[in-house]
Design an enzyme around this catalytic site. Structure first.
Site, PDB file in Angstrom:
ATOM      1  N   CYS A  83       0.847  -1.202   0.000  1.00 17.20           N
ATOM      2  CA  CYS A  83       0.000   0.000   0.000  1.00 17.20           C
ATOM      3  C   CYS A  83       0.880   1.248   0.000  1.00 17.20           C
ATOM      4  CB  CYS A  83      -0.925  -0.014   1.222  1.00 17.20           C
ATOM      5  SG  CYS A  83      -1.777   1.553   1.470  1.00 17.20           S
ATOM      6  N   CYS A  91       0.567   3.347   3.173  1.00 13.26           N
ATOM      7  CA  CYS A  91       1.218   2.697   4.321  1.00 13.26           C
ATOM      8  C   CYS A  91       2.732   2.918   4.234  1.00 13.26           C
ATOM      9  CB  CYS A  91       0.899   1.202   4.373  1.00 13.26           C
ATOM     10  SG  CYS A  91      -0.773   0.851   4.970  1.00 13.26           S
ATOM     11  N   HIS A 122      -4.405   0.929   8.265  1.00  8.80           N
ATOM     12  CA  HIS A 122      -4.867   0.678   6.894  1.00  8.80           C
ATOM     13  C   HIS A 122      -6.366   0.410   6.891  1.00  8.80           C
ATOM     14  CE1 HIS A 122      -4.549  -0.270   2.668  1.00  8.80           C
ATOM     15  NE2 HIS A 122      -5.458  -1.197   2.910  1.00  8.80           N
ATOM     16  N   HIS A 172      -6.149   3.196   0.225  1.00 12.03           N
ATOM     17  CA  HIS A 172      -5.971   3.482   1.657  1.00 12.03           C
ATOM     18  C   HIS A 172      -6.810   4.725   1.900  1.00 12.03           C
ATOM     19  CE1 HIS A 172      -3.120   3.714   5.352  1.00 12.03           C
ATOM     20  NE2 HIS A 172      -3.956   4.750   5.484  1.00 12.03           N
ATOM     21  N   HIS A 231      -8.424   8.039   2.356  1.00 13.13           N
ATOM     22  CA  HIS A 231      -7.816   9.374   2.422  1.00 13.13           C
ATOM     23  C   HIS A 231      -8.871  10.413   2.083  1.00 13.13           C
ATOM     24  CE1 HIS A 231      -7.232   7.770  -1.653  1.00 13.13           C
ATOM     25  NE2 HIS A 231      -7.373   9.014  -2.099  1.00 13.13           N
TER      26      HIS A 231
HETATM   27  P1  AMP Z   1      -7.658   9.118  -5.212  1.00 14.98           P
HETATM   28  O1  AMP Z   1      -7.663   9.210  -6.706  1.00 14.98           O
HETATM   29  O2  AMP Z   1      -8.833   9.722  -4.533  1.00 14.98           O
HETATM   30  O3  AMP Z   1      -7.371   7.692  -4.762  1.00 14.98           O
HETATM   31  O4  AMP Z   1      -6.442  10.015  -4.729  1.00 14.98           O
HETATM   32  C1  AMP Z   1      -5.128   9.578  -4.676  1.00 14.98           C
HETATM   33  C2  AMP Z   1      -4.290  10.806  -4.646  1.00 14.98           C
HETATM   34  O5  AMP Z   1      -2.987  10.430  -4.250  1.00 14.98           O
HETATM   35  C3  AMP Z   1      -4.151  11.508  -6.002  1.00 14.98           C
HETATM   36  O6  AMP Z   1      -4.634  12.840  -5.903  1.00 14.98           O
HETATM   37  C4  AMP Z   1      -2.649  11.442  -6.282  1.00 14.98           C
HETATM   38  O7  AMP Z   1      -2.170  12.607  -6.918  1.00 14.98           O
HETATM   39  C5  AMP Z   1      -2.079  11.277  -4.896  1.00 14.98           C
HETATM   40  N1  AMP Z   1      -0.788  10.625  -4.825  1.00 14.98           N
HETATM   41  C6  AMP Z   1      -0.393   9.498  -5.464  1.00 14.98           C
HETATM   42  N2  AMP Z   1       0.875   9.181  -5.118  1.00 14.98           N
HETATM   43  C7  AMP Z   1       1.280  10.139  -4.226  1.00 14.98           C
HETATM   44  C8  AMP Z   1       2.476  10.367  -3.511  1.00 14.98           C
HETATM   45  N3  AMP Z   1       3.534   9.558  -3.610  1.00 14.98           N
HETATM   46  N4  AMP Z   1       2.546  11.441  -2.707  1.00 14.98           N
HETATM   47  C9  AMP Z   1       1.499  12.282  -2.594  1.00 14.98           C
HETATM   48  N5  AMP Z   1       0.326  12.111  -3.233  1.00 14.98           N
HETATM   49  C10 AMP Z   1       0.221  11.055  -4.049  1.00 14.98           C
END
Ligand code: AMP
Length: 112
Positions: free
Chosen positions: A3, A6, A45, A96, A98
């Site tokens: 993940c 995580c 998680h 995960h 968010h």
């Molecule tokens: P979702 O599409 O709602 O699952 O949002 C996932 C979010 O995680 C997206 O807005 C991505 O830009 C963000 N994301 C993916 N990888 C990273 C990372 N390594 N650091 C910060 N944000 C990330």
């Protein structure tokens, strides 16, 4: 478990911290969709909003308690938006739980 968030929590993948406490961690989205785009995650998680239960809902409460503080620190005096995407139709890409905190400009009225 493989993940991404995580791994961010464990410090195995770098992130830009905005806020943290015992329950939650907040960091900048890597591909911001607004001048402020912060992701707030529980330190356990939980796959998505669909995985919230009586056992883990304290983490969700802690996220929402922190949001006004984070918003204030980010200067979001004129309002903001909190979003969680869930599952395939919700276009959730990271499995995960968010919450996206978006602000810093007038956001589009349409959300779906
Ligand atoms: P979702 O599409 O709602 O699952 O949002 C996932 C979010 O995680 C997206 O807005 C991505 O830009 C963000 N994301 C993916 N990888 C990273 C990372 N390594 N650091 C910060 N944000 C990330």
């Amino acid at each position: 478990m493989d993940c991404l968030f995580c791994k961010i929590l464990k410090g195995e993948i770098p992130s830009t911290k905005v806020y943290e406490n015992e329950w939650i961690y907040a960091f900048r989205d890597i591909a911001p969709q607004a001048p402020t785009h912060v992701l707030i995650i529980p330190r356990v998680h939980v796959t998505s909003a669909d995985g919230i239960t009586a056992e883990n809902s304290l983490y969700v409460a802690k996220i929402f308690e922190a949001i006004p503080e984070i918003a204030k620190a980010e200067g979001l005096t004129n309002g903001y938006r909190v979003i969680t995407n869930c599952g395939e139709n919700g276009c959730q890409s990271v499995k995960h739980l968010h919450f996206h905190l978006l602000g810093g400009r007038k956001l589009p009225e349409q959300m779906g």
